[in-house]
Design an enzyme around this catalytic site. Sequence first.
Site, PDB file in Angstrom:
ATOM      1  N   ASP A   1      48.603  31.975  39.356  1.00 29.93           N
ATOM      2  CA  ASP A   1      47.165  33.363  39.574  1.00 29.93           C
ATOM      3  C   ASP A   1      47.927  34.008  38.347  1.00 29.93           C
ATOM      4  O   ASP A   1      49.380  34.115  37.458  1.00 29.93           O
ATOM      5  CB  ASP A   1      47.820  34.356  40.252  1.00 29.93           C
ATOM      6  CG  ASP A   1      46.954  33.980  41.728  1.00 29.93           C
ATOM      7  OD1 ASP A   1      45.840  33.774  42.094  1.00 29.93           O
ATOM      8  OD2 ASP A   1      47.576  34.413  42.437  1.00 29.93           O
TER       9      ASP A   1
ATOM     10  N   LYS B   1      44.395  30.524  38.753  1.00 33.81           N
ATOM     11  CA  LYS B   1      43.424  31.080  39.882  1.00 33.81           C
ATOM     12  C   LYS B   1      42.789  32.190  39.343  1.00 33.81           C
ATOM     13  O   LYS B   1      43.734  32.884  38.795  1.00 33.81           O
ATOM     14  CB  LYS B   1      43.906  31.095  41.081  1.00 33.81           C
ATOM     15  CG  LYS B   1      42.808  31.710  42.047  1.00 33.81           C
ATOM     16  CD  LYS B   1      43.902  32.085  43.801  1.00 33.81           C
ATOM     17  CE  LYS B   1      44.775  32.578  43.454  1.00 33.81           C
ATOM     18  NZ  LYS B   1      44.211  33.669  43.739  1.00 33.81           N
TER      19      LYS B   1
ATOM     20  N   GLU C   1      40.579  36.136  40.213  1.00 38.48           N
ATOM     21  CA  GLU C   1      39.986  36.863  41.263  1.00 38.48           C
ATOM     22  C   GLU C   1      38.584  37.469  40.654  1.00 38.48           C
ATOM     23  O   GLU C   1      39.170  38.247  40.268  1.00 38.48           O
ATOM     24  CB  GLU C   1      41.096  37.713  41.892  1.00 38.48           C
ATOM     25  CG  GLU C   1      42.527  37.188  43.258  1.00 38.48           C
ATOM     26  CD  GLU C   1      43.379  38.468  43.843  1.00 38.48           C
ATOM     27  OE1 GLU C   1      42.847  39.346  43.627  1.00 38.48           O
ATOM     28  OE2 GLU C   1      44.508  37.911  44.427  1.00 38.48           O
TER      29      GLU C   1
ATOM     30  N   GLU D   1      38.520  34.050  50.579  1.00 36.02           N
ATOM     31  CA  GLU D   1      39.350  35.327  51.526  1.00 36.02           C
ATOM     32  C   GLU D   1      38.883  35.964  52.308  1.00 36.02           C
ATOM     33  O   GLU D   1      38.060  36.237  51.886  1.00 36.02           O
ATOM     34  CB  GLU D   1      40.432  35.684  51.301  1.00 36.02           C
ATOM     35  CG  GLU D   1      42.015  36.634  51.698  1.00 36.02           C
ATOM     36  CD  GLU D   1      42.449  36.403  50.177  1.00 36.02           C
ATOM     37  OE1 GLU D   1      43.466  38.079  51.388  1.00 36.02           O
ATOM     38  OE2 GLU D   1      42.455  36.933  49.106  1.00 36.02           O
TER      39      GLU D   1
END
Length: 346
Positions: free
Chosen positions: A121, A151, A153, A221
């Site tokens: 992340d 990654k 978000e 998610e």
Amino acid sequence: MTFCAAVGHRLLQRIPTVGRGSARAYSARPTTLQDEGRAKVTIRTIKKLYTDQQPITMMTAYDYPTSVACDRAGVDMVLVGDSLAMVALGHNDTSQITMDDMIHHSKAVARGSRSSFLVTDLPFGTYQSDETTAVHNAIRMIKEGRAEAIKLEAGRRAAPKIDAIVNGAGIPVVGHIGLTPQTAVALGGFRVQGKSVANAQALVADALALQEAGCFAIVLEAMPSLVAETVTRLLRVPTIGIGAGPATSGQVLVLSDMVGMFDRFTPKFCRSFADLGPRMASAVGEYNEAVRAGTFPAEGTHTYAMPAAAEERWRTYVQKEFGLELGAGSASGSSAQNADAVPQSS
């Protein structure tokens, strides 16, 4: 660090001894990992699993021992998630972890991940401001953190940054939509996303935009199963679900959640595969009592001895020089000396 003691015994049982016969490994001088025959997982591997409609497995890891456990279990992708801020470092949320923190943990995981594909992340605040900053930090994570992909978000508003990272810097990116813990406050807390038609439509738009920007996979998610299925069937890249139902291309869980090592809460979507937290506390309690009772360490079982002749000379020297009468100890011959051998420093 928090999972180390819990998996240590199991891992040590599976690690072969070093050298010939008597040499023993220990925490400061571990054995080298052996090639267990599994081919290195790459993006091509992930794409083939997706094309063949084979479920893709992903698990979080935060340090060397958890990485080794995931790798030896045959997990396809290991994720150094910023959830480590909470489950490993004790923060209240994921926004408090820094880039240096993530690089530190990613390097540790990389040392234990020999075949799994490593994704890390980018933490909050390291890619939101502009494309230049996003690319700079993505490069840092690859070079310094030894990650193989990063990654983010982010929804469709981050598409230009993802495009710059993927097509400008040549770094693979995994997207992440739905519940995005880094910005949970803006979402009203840790809540399921996509429960209304309008919100579900927004998730579909986000997913399509991330695919177009170049993401090779997207984490979904905490969203209704029907929404996750819709997204999965519309995309041409794999989806990795966490609290998104069984229709996604693969699954990911937070390791500390699924083995009972995080004591604050367990998400509804998490299945418990072990309950190691109480077992670890019990083991530490037994150690504590053994030390206080004087039953650990046991002379001759957990100790090293001098050769018999050297021991006799040492006892004589200490008695004459310091006036001390030493304890019984454990006299040893050549066989005990060999058993006490440890690998030499490199």
